[in-house]
Motif scaffolding. Structure first.
Motif, PDB file in Angstrom:
ATOM      1  N   ARG A  49       2.897 -44.847 -19.617  1.00 35.23           N
ATOM      2  CA  ARG A  49       1.716 -45.579 -19.189  1.00 35.23           C
ATOM      3  C   ARG A  49       0.910 -46.109 -20.363  1.00 35.23           C
ATOM      4  N   ARG A  50       1.559 -46.319 -21.509  1.00 38.43           N
ATOM      5  CA  ARG A  50       0.942 -46.960 -22.676  1.00 38.43           C
ATOM      6  C   ARG A  50       1.671 -48.276 -22.893  1.00 38.43           C
ATOM      7  N   ARG A  51       0.954 -49.367 -22.728  1.00 39.19           N
ATOM      8  CA  ARG A  51       1.583 -50.670 -22.765  1.00 39.19           C
ATOM      9  C   ARG A  51       2.277 -50.905 -24.102  1.00 39.19           C
ATOM     10  N   PHE A  52       3.509 -51.357 -24.038  1.00 38.67           N
ATOM     11  CA  PHE A  52       4.400 -51.609 -25.179  1.00 38.67           C
ATOM     12  C   PHE A  52       4.868 -50.313 -25.856  1.00 38.67           C
ATOM     13  N   ALA A  53       4.388 -49.153 -25.422  1.00 40.42           N
ATOM     14  CA  ALA A  53       4.816 -47.848 -25.967  1.00 40.42           C
ATOM     15  C   ALA A  53       4.813 -47.832 -27.493  1.00 40.42           C
ATOM     16  N   PRO A  54       3.682 -48.156 -28.140  1.00 38.35           N
ATOM     17  CA  PRO A  54       3.668 -48.200 -29.614  1.00 38.35           C
ATOM     18  C   PRO A  54       3.952 -46.836 -30.220  1.00 38.35           C
ATOM     19  N   GLY A  55       4.859 -46.804 -31.180  1.00 39.78           N
ATOM     20  CA  GLY A  55       5.180 -45.572 -31.879  1.00 39.78           C
ATOM     21  C   GLY A  55       5.904 -44.541 -31.046  1.00 39.78           C
ATOM     22  N   GLU A  56       6.439 -44.932 -29.908  1.00 39.00           N
ATOM     23  CA  GLU A  56       7.144 -43.994 -29.036  1.00 39.00           C
ATOM     24  C   GLU A  56       8.650 -44.216 -29.098  1.00 39.00           C
ATOM     25  N   GLY A  57       9.391 -43.151 -28.888  1.00 39.56           N
ATOM     26  CA  GLY A  57      10.819 -43.256 -28.643  1.00 39.56           C
ATOM     27  C   GLY A  57      11.077 -43.196 -27.144  1.00 39.56           C
ATOM     28  N   PRO A  58      12.288 -43.530 -26.715  1.00 41.03           N
ATOM     29  CA  PRO A  58      12.583 -43.541 -25.272  1.00 41.03           C
ATOM     30  C   PRO A  58      13.175 -42.239 -24.756  1.00 41.03           C
ATOM     31  N   GLU A  59      12.806 -41.113 -25.369  1.00 36.69           N
ATOM     32  CA  GLU A  59      13.409 -39.835 -24.998  1.00 36.69           C
ATOM     33  C   GLU A  59      13.115 -39.477 -23.547  1.00 36.69           C
TER      34      GLU A  59
ATOM     35  N   PRO B 192       6.001 -45.395 -36.522  1.00 39.85           N
ATOM     36  CA  PRO B 192       4.803 -45.866 -35.814  1.00 39.85           C
ATOM     37  C   PRO B 192       4.792 -47.363 -35.555  1.00 39.85           C
ATOM     38  N   TRP B 193       5.603 -48.129 -36.276  1.00 41.03           N
ATOM     39  CA  TRP B 193       5.621 -49.585 -36.073  1.00 41.03           C
ATOM     40  C   TRP B 193       6.503 -49.990 -34.896  1.00 41.03           C
ATOM     41  N   CYS B 194       7.246 -49.041 -34.323  1.00 41.54           N
ATOM     42  CA  CYS B 194       8.123 -49.374 -33.202  1.00 41.54           C
ATOM     43  C   CYS B 194       7.309 -49.752 -31.964  1.00 41.54           C
ATOM     44  N   HIS B 195       7.892 -50.592 -31.133  1.00 45.56           N
ATOM     45  CA  HIS B 195       7.270 -50.963 -29.868  1.00 45.56           C
ATOM     46  C   HIS B 195       8.379 -51.298 -28.874  1.00 45.56           C
ATOM     47  N   ASP B 196       7.995 -51.449 -27.610  1.00 46.29           N
ATOM     48  CA  ASP B 196       8.943 -51.784 -26.537  1.00 46.29           C
ATOM     49  C   ASP B 196      10.095 -50.791 -26.444  1.00 46.29           C
ATOM     50  N   ALA B 197       9.821 -49.512 -26.690  1.00 44.13           N
ATOM     51  CA  ALA B 197      10.882 -48.498 -26.574  1.00 44.13           C
ATOM     52  C   ALA B 197      11.542 -48.590 -25.203  1.00 44.13           C
ATOM     53  N   THR B 198      12.875 -48.562 -25.219  1.00 42.27           N
ATOM     54  CA  THR B 198      13.665 -48.769 -23.993  1.00 42.27           C
ATOM     55  C   THR B 198      14.963 -47.984 -24.108  1.00 42.27           C
ATOM     56  N   ALA B 199      15.471 -47.547 -22.972  1.00 43.21           N
ATOM     57  CA  ALA B 199      16.794 -46.908 -22.929  1.00 43.21           C
ATOM     58  C   ALA B 199      17.595 -47.497 -21.785  1.00 43.21           C
ATOM     59  N   CYS B 200      18.900 -47.542 -21.963  1.00 45.60           N
ATOM     60  CA  CYS B 200      19.799 -47.957 -20.888  1.00 45.60           C
ATOM     61  C   CYS B 200      21.049 -47.094 -20.929  1.00 45.60           C
ATOM     62  N   LEU B 201      21.750 -47.051 -19.810  1.00 49.57           N
ATOM     63  CA  LEU B 201      23.033 -46.361 -19.731  1.00 49.57           C
ATOM     64  C   LEU B 201      24.126 -47.380 -19.455  1.00 49.57           C
ATOM     65  N   VAL B 202      25.158 -47.347 -20.272  1.00 47.16           N
ATOM     66  CA  VAL B 202      26.338 -48.193 -20.097  1.00 47.16           C
ATOM     67  C   VAL B 202      27.488 -47.282 -19.716  1.00 47.16           C
ATOM     68  N   VAL B 203      28.003 -47.451 -18.519  1.00 49.96           N
ATOM     69  CA  VAL B 203      29.090 -46.609 -18.014  1.00 49.96           C
ATOM     70  C   VAL B 203      30.320 -47.489 -17.801  1.00 49.96           C
ATOM     71  N   ASP B 204      31.399 -47.148 -18.498  1.00 50.26           N
ATOM     72  CA  ASP B 204      32.645 -47.906 -18.405  1.00 50.26           C
ATOM     73  C   ASP B 204      32.409 -49.399 -18.663  1.00 50.26           C
ATOM     74  N   GLY B 205      31.593 -49.705 -19.657  1.00 46.68           N
ATOM     75  CA  GLY B 205      31.399 -51.079 -20.099  1.00 46.68           C
ATOM     76  C   GLY B 205      30.401 -51.890 -19.302  1.00 46.68           C
ATOM     77  N   ARG B 206      29.647 -51.252 -18.385  1.00 49.87           N
ATOM     78  CA  ARG B 206      28.675 -51.991 -17.576  1.00 49.87           C
ATOM     79  C   ARG B 206      27.340 -51.251 -17.577  1.00 49.87           C
ATOM     80  N   VAL B 207      26.263 -52.012 -17.621  1.00 48.26           N
ATOM     81  CA  VAL B 207      24.920 -51.423 -17.563  1.00 48.26           C
ATOM     82  C   VAL B 207      24.638 -50.983 -16.136  1.00 48.26           C
ATOM     83  N   VAL B 208      24.310 -49.713 -15.958  1.00 45.55           N
ATOM     84  CA  VAL B 208      24.045 -49.200 -14.613  1.00 45.55           C
ATOM     85  C   VAL B 208      22.557 -48.946 -14.375  1.00 45.55           C
ATOM     86  N   VAL B 209      21.796 -48.714 -15.432  1.00 43.57           N
ATOM     87  CA  VAL B 209      20.363 -48.469 -15.267  1.00 43.57           C
ATOM     88  C   VAL B 209      19.695 -48.680 -16.620  1.00 43.57           C
TER      89      VAL B 209
END
Length: 562
Positions: free
Chosen positions: A39-49, A13-30
């Motif tokens: 739509r919850r600012r800072f996404a408190p207590g959320e995972g980036p699933e 529950p203390w987590c915030h700013d949940a984020t995910a990225c994809l790195v393909v062949d050593g480069r960030v693509v998205v």
């Protein structure tokens, strides 16, 4: 190789700013912050699933295609994790037994992928290093806490990271600043508001804490009644700081009715952070000696500190990225995981576009579907005609909701999800503040092309900072009237340097042809308490809820009020 970088877990529950990225062949693509979807600012207590599902689908990938996952917080690792052989500082832990915990609805499809847990500050440093073109650089990371520390000094030589110094969470500059914002009645997560308020005060000369760059030691003002103690948690330390302020600083109470009673207090807090930041940079330069300084962590969002670092630290180049916050650490974790698996990770080439607009692509069909769903009439225009009509509307004092392409990663609106207005009229700024629910005294940011910087008396752009709206610039008095709404009470603006060849730069160019100045007020496309809009449907919803917005623009469509 396909690697995921993340921060945030649904079981913490203390987590915030949940984020995910994809790195393909050593480069960030998205990359994308979870708050933009939930739509919850800072996404408190959320995972980036939910975010990961979207990013994989956007790239035409399945969860089973993922090779490994990097997590940007080593302290989240349970005892079942094992130590991974790596030359990275602070150690690397790994396990394939946590997929269901981190991604409960994706676990079956991910099939127990290896999750690498990295030091939080190292993730900040890695993202900032690989998103900049410097082969060798020093990195100053400062935030609330990063696990074992609140401030870390790194040296990087050709991709090899070395931790030089780390300072206890007890000396967290980030928590000190957030606690001061709360004490001033601005709320939690209100550091930006405190920075704006600090310009209204007259400094008393007090420094609540100092840093001795020779000894490498933090010290507190001996006049303070009460000292931060042990038994550390972020919340406890923040409340201890507010108690210290109440005992030792004027006004002697938190949250008085008049915000400006705290102006001098805010100024002293801001100057404390600036002086500590400068001393840390001197310490790092003495210990390492590189010409380039990279700044990361939440404190890197302090644009006044960044200006001083750029002008006074002795480094020839001072840079950051679009995402110095914890969302950026998730990107660093993805890149570090790729490197641990032997994938070459390439630094950004100076000729590469700035890594800003890393969100999922937005097609015309999605825009049309969102408009059709609400029966919104619109006009389709060729790009040049569209920009010309928008520029004319802005010159008339209208406010434009601008939605164009993939969303920015990071907390700043940099030209994809923006509310725009002319910099000339203060009444227009009042209308903009009504839309945003912002206090009238808060500063507005000015976006300019290179020609815009040349056209007014303003300090030059700082490469590596101004592109990301991370540096303030002094504006000469003779031009205050031309950019009145973008100049704060102290004569500065938190400017953004916009590339001429970008889509946003093309709009500013059209504005310049109409008004004589290729510059606009640029703030994020959201309403109070909400994240920036992500989808066309979000933009249509905002336009319906905010009648003060005159135009909604989602190229190639322009939507006017009936």
């Amino acid at each position: 190789m396909i690697v995921v970088g993340i921060i945030g877990r649904p079981d913490s529950p203390w987590c915030h700013d949940a984020t995910a990225c994809l790195v393909v062949d050593g480069r960030v693509v998205v990359a994308l912050e979870q708050e933009r979807l939930s739509r919850r600012r800072f996404a408190p207590g959320e995972g980036p699933e939910e975010t990961l599902r979207l990013l994989l689908a956007e790239q035409g990938l399945r969860p089973s295609d993922v090779d490994a996952i990097g997590y940007a917080w080593a302290d989240a690792t349970p005892e079942i994790a094992r130590r991974v052989d790596s030359a990275l500082p602070c150690g690397v832990l790994g396990t394939d037994r946590l997929t269901e915990t981190v991604f409960p609805t994706l676990a079956a499809e991910l099939r127990n992928k290896e999750i690498f847990f990295f030091d939080h500050h190292l993730c900040h440093a890695a993202q900032t290093y690989w998103f900049n073109p410097h082969r060798d650089a020093d990195v100053l990371v400062a935030d609330g806490t990063g696990g074992a520390g609140s401030t870390s000094l790194f040296r990087v030589r050709d991709g090899r990271f070395e931790l030089l110094d780390r300072y206890s969470p007890l000396w967290s500059i980030g928590i000190f600043y957030e606690a001061a914002a709360f004490y001033a009645g601005l709320g939690w997560d209100a550091a930006g508001k405190l920075m704006g308020l600090s310009s209204y005060g007259r400094p008393s000369g007090r420094r609540f804490m100092t840093f001795d760059d020779g000894a490498g030691e933090f010290r507190l003002d001996p006049a303070l009644r009460g000292l931060p103690s042990g038994g550390f948690t972020e919340e406890r330390l923040a409340h201890e700081w507010t108690a210290i302020f109440e005992a030792s600083a004027f006004p002697y109470a938190a949250g008085a009715s008049n915000t400006f009673d705290y102006a001098t207090f805010a100024t002293d807090v801001q100057e404390t952070v600036e002086d500590v930041g400068m001393a840390l940079a001197r310490r790092l330069r003495r210990r390492s000696g590189h010409d380039a300084l990279l700044v990361a962590g939440g404190v890197a969002l302090n644009a006044h500190l960044n200006r001083r670092l750029a002008l006074e630290s002795g480094y020839r180049r001072v840079s950051s990225t679009t995402a110095p916050h914890d969302g950026g650490a998730a990107i660093g974790a993805g890149l570090l995981a790729a490197s641990v698996l032997g994938e070459p990770v390439r630094r950004r080439d100076p000729a590469d576009p700035l890594p800003i607009f890393l969100g999922p692509a937005v097609g015309t069909a999605a825009i049309e579907a969102a408009l059709d769903a609400e029966s919104v009439p619109r006009q389709a225009l060729e790009p040049e005609k569209l920009r010309a009509q928008v520029a004319e509307a802005l010159d008339r004092g209208e406010i434009v909701a601008w939605f164009d392409g993939p969303i920015e990663v990071g907390p700043r609106a940099l030209g994809a999800r923006s509310l725009l207005s002319s910099p000339r009229s203060r009444t227009t700024l009042d209308r903009l503040n009504v839309i945003k629910g912002r206090a009238a005294w808060r500063p507005a940011a000015l976006a300019l092309t290179g020609a815009g910087f040349d056209a007014i008396d303003i300090e030059p752009a700082v490469a590596g900072l101004t592109e990301y709206m991370l540096c303030v610039h002094r504006v000469g008095e003779r031009d205050w009237d031309r950019v009145a709404t973008g100049v704060h009470v102290d004569g500065t603006t938190r400017a953004q340097h916009v590339a001429d060849g970008s889509e946003f730069g093309a709009l500013l160019g059209a504005v310049g042809r109409v008004s004589g100045l290729p510059g606009l007020i640029n703030t994020s496309l959201n309403l109070r308490g909400r994240p920036m809009v992500l989808t066309p449907a979000h933009a249509v919803e905002l336009f319906a809820e905010a009648p003060e917005v005159d135009l909604l623009v989602m190229p190639p469509y322009l939507v006017r009020r009936p």
